[in-house]
Write an enzyme that holds these catalytic residues in place. Structure first.
Site, short mmCIF file in Angstrom:
data_model
loop_
_atom_site.label_atom_id
_atom_site.label_comp_id
_atom_site.label_asym_id
_atom_site.label_seq_id
_atom_site.Cartn_x
_atom_site.Cartn_y
_atom_site.Cartn_z
N THR A 155 42.18 37.12 66.04
CA THR A 155 42.83 38.45 66.02
C THR A 155 44.23 38.39 66.60
O THR A 155 45.17 38.98 66.06
CB THR A 155 41.97 39.45 66.84
N HIS A 215 43.18 42.00 57.60
CA HIS A 215 41.86 42.36 58.13
C HIS A 215 40.82 41.52 57.43
O HIS A 215 40.96 41.21 56.24
CB HIS A 215 41.59 43.85 57.85
N LYS A 262 47.80 44.04 55.65
CA LYS A 262 48.20 45.21 56.45
C LYS A 262 49.68 45.56 56.24
O LYS A 262 50.46 44.74 55.72
CB LYS A 262 47.89 44.94 57.92
N PHE A 271 43.81 51.18 72.26
CA PHE A 271 44.79 50.91 71.21
C PHE A 271 44.53 51.70 69.92
O PHE A 271 45.21 51.51 68.92
CB PHE A 271 44.85 49.41 70.90
N ARG A 311 47.03 34.40 59.90
CA ARG A 311 47.65 35.10 61.04
C ARG A 311 48.64 34.20 61.78
O ARG A 311 49.67 34.67 62.27
CB ARG A 311 46.57 35.62 61.98
N ASN A 345 48.68 42.33 62.90
CA ASN A 345 48.20 40.96 62.67
C ASN A 345 47.94 40.62 61.20
O ASN A 345 47.10 39.79 60.88
CB ASN A 345 46.98 40.67 63.55
N ARG A 394 37.09 34.63 57.82
CA ARG A 394 37.56 34.75 59.20
C ARG A 394 38.17 33.43 59.68
O ARG A 394 39.12 33.42 60.47
CB ARG A 394 36.44 35.26 60.12
#
Ligand code: CMP
Length: 139
Positions: free
Chosen positions: A92, A116, A10, A58, A103, A113, A86
């Site tokens: 998250t 994705h 990100k 959000f 993360r 964060n 994941r």
């Protein structure tokens, strides 16, 4: 797209110079990269990608964040890719992410964060096709 997942590094992680370190973690965890590009989402494309969250409080913040700078989009292959990835990226909210996860290492907040990861095989396929043409994906 069984055994494949979709990821984005990100804008926060790109801005902070973490592309190389994150790709290193992805490689070390045994994922094969079958498609990858540095790109930037327009506001309209970010709205479309996150349409499922459009009713969430959000959403506006998420769209503004995801369209503010470059991202790296990629399709990754490994057995049980969605779940394995994941686990590699962590929760998250980086405050809840296990030590050593992407993360935990590189994210700064719940909104920003760092990465994705698709949440199902079906979404991995939809999200991969959103970003890549057939010719850009290795078979
Ligand atoms: P991701 O799971 O990649 O896709 C949905 C994104 O929405 C999620 O990462 C977060 O970046 C963001 N998100 C989820 N919950 C919140 C929240 N409570 N506040 C801000 N952003 C959020």
């Amino acid at each position: 797209m069984s055994n494949r997942t979709f990821t984005m590094i990100k804008p926060d992680a790109v801005e902070n110079g973490h592309i190389g370190a994150i790709l290193e973690k992805i490689n070390a965890a045994g994922f094969k990269i079958v498609a990858m590009k540095l790109t930037k989402l327009s506001k309209e494309r970010a709205e479309k990608f996150y349409q499922v969250h459009s009713e969430r409080p959000f959403y506006g913040e998420l769209v503004a964040f995801m369209s503010r700078g470059p991202i790296v989009a990629a399709i990754l292959e490994k057995e049980n890719a969605v779940e394995e990835f994941r686990t590699l990226i962590g929760s998250t909210n980086p405050a809840d992410a296990d030590e050593g996860t992407i993360r935990n290492l590189y994210a700064t907040s719940m909104g920003e964060n760092a990465v994705h990861g698709s949440d199902s095989d079906e979404n991995a396929s939809i999200e991969g096709v959103f970003h890549f043409s057939k010719e850009e994906i290795l078979s």
